[in-house]
Design a protein around this motif. Structure first.
Motif, PDB file in Angstrom:
ATOM      1  N   ASN A   4      -0.439   1.210  -6.163  1.00  0.00           N
ATOM      2  CA  ASN A   4       0.266   2.238  -6.911  1.00  0.00           C
ATOM      3  C   ASN A   4      -0.001   2.055  -8.388  1.00  0.00           C
ATOM      4  O   ASN A   4       0.116   0.955  -8.918  1.00  0.00           O
TER       5      ASN A   4
ATOM      6  N   HIS B  59      -0.951  -5.356  -1.276  1.00  0.00           N
ATOM      7  CA  HIS B  59      -2.183  -4.651  -1.646  1.00  0.00           C
ATOM      8  C   HIS B  59      -3.384  -5.584  -1.610  1.00  0.00           C
ATOM      9  O   HIS B  59      -4.492  -5.159  -1.304  1.00  0.00           O
TER      10      HIS B  59
ATOM     11  N   TYR C 212       6.112  11.128  -0.315  1.00  0.00           N
ATOM     12  CA  TYR C 212       5.021  10.345   0.267  1.00  0.00           C
ATOM     13  C   TYR C 212       4.554  10.958   1.599  1.00  0.00           C
ATOM     14  O   TYR C 212       3.354  11.156   1.819  1.00  0.00           O
TER      15      TYR C 212
ATOM     16  N   ASP D 207       0.936  12.527   2.719  1.00  0.00           N
ATOM     17  CA  ASP D 207       0.121  11.948   3.790  1.00  0.00           C
ATOM     18  C   ASP D 207      -0.224  12.989   4.854  1.00  0.00           C
ATOM     19  O   ASP D 207      -1.296  12.916   5.474  1.00  0.00           O
TER      20      ASP D 207
ATOM     21  N   GLN E 149       5.595  -0.396   6.830  1.00  0.00           N
ATOM     22  CA  GLN E 149       5.500   1.067   6.840  1.00  0.00           C
ATOM     23  C   GLN E 149       5.275   1.639   8.235  1.00  0.00           C
ATOM     24  O   GLN E 149       4.848   2.785   8.383  1.00  0.00           O
TER      25      GLN E 149
HETATM   26  N1  ARG Z   1       0.404   3.269  -2.047  1.00  0.00           N
HETATM   27  C1  ARG Z   1       1.091   2.879  -0.851  1.00  0.00           C
HETATM   28  C2  ARG Z   1       1.922   1.618  -1.099  1.00  0.00           C
HETATM   29  O1  ARG Z   1       1.633   0.899  -2.002  1.00  0.00           O
HETATM   30  C3  ARG Z   1       0.150   2.612   0.282  1.00  0.00           C
HETATM   31  C4  ARG Z   1      -0.639   3.812   0.734  1.00  0.00           C
HETATM   32  C5  ARG Z   1      -1.198   3.635   2.091  1.00  0.00           C
HETATM   33  N2  ARG Z   1      -1.942   4.754   2.565  1.00  0.00           N
HETATM   34  C6  ARG Z   1      -1.386   5.905   2.987  1.00  0.00           C
HETATM   35  N3  ARG Z   1      -2.180   6.872   3.354  1.00  0.00           N
HETATM   36  N4  ARG Z   1      -0.093   6.060   3.062  1.00  0.00           N
HETATM   37  O2  ARG Z   1       2.846   1.343  -0.383  1.00  0.00           O
END
Ligand code: ARG
Length: 572
Positions: free
Chosen positions: A125, A134, A308, A312, A336
């Motif tokens: 992010n 990450h 989010y 997606d 997630q």
């Molecule tokens: N930016 C998100 C995070 O840091 C992860 C994204 C993962 N990819 C997706 N297509 N949702 O949690």
């Protein structure tokens, strides 16, 4: 690339069993498994045949043993199993030749030719602190991308940046209060501002509302707000790219959530038709059955901003339109799981036939990132620390005469990186593990540096022996340790295929440890008995054969480590 030697013998074994039983090879194939090492290399259990043949499994196995024969395999029954073992000849020479003729492509195949995989990985992010998950996503995703490439797939790696959302509002509004205009171009400063602004928003609703309002302006296309966003995005991206370069990671695409600004209404309209949308507490949600206590999929908040999940949904649709993928992987933390379950379910409810090609390649948490320098949060800090500790070790080893190098810094970089990458990838990805830099950097045990050292040692033996021989006589390799080592080398193509299918780099990581220990068992024989030395004196033909085997070891380790993203220095 030719058919792996291992597969060739396996197919011949399957074919011979099928013939003896009057069945089709496809019926036998799924039952043939790697044998328990004391019984050989391949094993066929006869229990499933007992009923049809009206015979006890051990009797069936004994009978098959008299009927099944394959050149190059020693076949015998053991209880209810029919086992096959590779004979020293011609197997040893075939495997060594295959590894040496394929070189850095040993272990690769064309199994995925014509197929496309989209891999979403790293995906940090922007303007938020980069979390350890990450780092994991980057390393696991990179290894998986390499594995798919090695199996002939077209890989579309996407770094799906978190570059849209309220956090920009927080940074923008926070900057007015806590920012130092002279440090606008520093990521660490932006992160600092974000952390302060985030804390302030928790306790100050008016401040929080200003941040939201800023993001709303971005979504409405306000030029001033977007210009500031663009600037923060560029600053972060520049910093990330430096780190990826250090890691040796590259992406086919850098794109982020912001790509879907202005494109979300289309997907929401479509969802409204099937499976439907409805309002819930002022927000817009997907109308589909939910489990008890399951939070619904939110498409729009009560202030009209998107989420989010909305992005997606738009992204999955967009990726299919662009790439017509056969598989799409999301390398994202297990935390997630619910998000991805709901994402995939929504797409299925929408009637997307490709919804079941989507896979959440999840992974566990990392604990214990506190080190001498305190908690490591920035990826660069992790790398810097690893390289600093590695440099100390390298210097100690140089002083003790264990390592020779003329560029200690460069070697320390390779070792530091190898330690972190391997320390992560040797674990099954779903397990949680503790980050332990000292342990990861050890030259003994199940570590990256241990494997790098084994590889460098093979290179070193080859150098001292006058290089890899152009020709050699494989029949001179007769030691049991030599056969054991060749059996490991033969498995590389099988393991890379399996690791790709399961999206599980740890299979390859662990396999390489087996190769290195078989190499070490063979190599150290010479400490006791001079005639078992690789560089045996007074017997050139044997020396050449052993050098050819050493060359195959070097190739196997180099190919496998490279796929994992572990550097392979030739001298250390
Ligand atoms: N930016 C998100 C995070 O840091 C992860 C994204 C993962 N990819 C997706 N297509 N949702 O949690």
């Amino acid at each position: 690339m030719s058919t792996p030697v291992y597969d060739r013998y396996r197919a011949a074994f399957v074919g011979a069993i099928a013939q003896a039983l009057g069945q089709q090879p496809e019926e036998i194939d799924p039952h043939v498994k790697p044998a328990d090492p004391q019984h050989g290399d391949l094993s066929f259990p006869t229990f499933p045949l007992a009923k049809a043949l009206k015979k006890a499994p051990p009797a069936i196995a004994a009978d098959l043993a008299t009927k099944v024969s394959v050149p190059g395999l020693q076949i015998a029954s053991a209880g209810p199993y029919l086992n096959a073992r590779f004979l020293l000849q011609p197997f040893v020479g075939e495997v060594i030749d295959q590894a040496r003729s394929e070189g850095e492509k040993y272990g690769h195949s064309e199994a995925g030719k014509g197929k496309t995989v989209v891999i979403d990985y790293s995906s940090p992010n922007i303007a938020k602190p980069i979390a350890f998950h990450h780092v994991r996503s980057t390393m696991i995703g990179n290894a998986i991308a390499n594995l798919y490439r090695s199996q002939g797939w077209r890989v579309e790696g996407i770094n799906y940046l978190g570059d849209w959302g309220k956090q920009f509002g927080l940074v923008a509004v926070g900057f007015q209060e806590y920012g130092d205009p002279a440090r606008r171009g520093e990521v660490a400063h932006l992160v600092d501002v974000y952390v302060k602004a985030n804390a302030r928003a928790e306790s100050d609703p008016e401040f929080d509302e200003r941040a939201r309002a800023f993001f709303r302006r971005m979504e409405e296309g306000d030029q001033e707000a977007l210009a500031l966003w663009e600037e923060f995005r560029e600053t972060s991206l520049r910093d990330f790219k430096r780190v990826y370069e250090r890691l040796g990671v590259r992406f086919e695409h850098y794109e982020g959530e912001s790509r879907y600004q202005g494109k979300m209404d289309a997907i929401i309209d479509e969802i409204a038709k099937k499976p439907g949308t409805k309002e819930s507490e002022g927000a817009l949600i997907v109308d589909m059955p939910y489990d008890e206590n399951e939070p619904p999929v939110l498409l729009k908040k009560n202030d009209g901003t998107t989420l989010y999940a909305t992005r997606d949904l738009a992204a999955a649709h967009d990726r299919y339109e662009r790439f017509h993928f056969d598989r799409a992987l999301y390398v994202v933390a297990t935390d997630q799981s619910l998000h991805f379950k709901q994402l995939f379910r929504t797409l299925k409810e929408m009637g997307r036939p490709w919804a079941d090609r989507l896979i959440h390649v999840n992974f566990g948490r990392v604990g214990g990132q506190s080190t001498r320098k305190g908690k490591l949060t920035l990826l660069t800090q992790v790398l810097d620390e690893a390289q600093a500790v590695a440099l100390e070790k390298v210097k100690e080893n140089i002083a003790a005469g264990r390592i020779q190098t003329d560029d200690a810094e460069k070697l320390a970089d390779a070792i530091g990186l190898g330690a972190i990458v391997f320390g992560d990838l040797k674990n099954r990805r779903v397990t949680d593990y503790d980050f332990d830099l000292e342990a990861f950097l050890s030259f003994e045990g199940h570590t990256g540096p241990y494997l790098q050292y084994a590889h460098a040692r093979a290179c070193n033996v080859l150098r001292r022996g006058g290089g890899a021989p152009a020709s050699y006589d494989p029949s001179l390799l007769t030691l049991p340790e030599e056969l054991a080592l060749v059996r490991e080398i033969a498995r590389l193509p099988v393991v890379t295929r399996e690791a790709t299918e399961q999206n599980e780099p740890s299979l390859l990581a662990r396999y390489l440890l087996d190769v290195a220990s078989a190499f070490s068992r063979w190599y150290t024989l010479g400490n006791q008995e001079r005639d078992k030395r690789v560089l045996v004196e007074g017997n050139e033909p044997v020396k050449h054969a052993r050098l050819a085997l050493t060359d195959a070891v070097r190739i196997t380790l180099a190919s496998g480590l490279t796929l994992l993203g572990v550097p392979t220095p030739e001298n250390m």
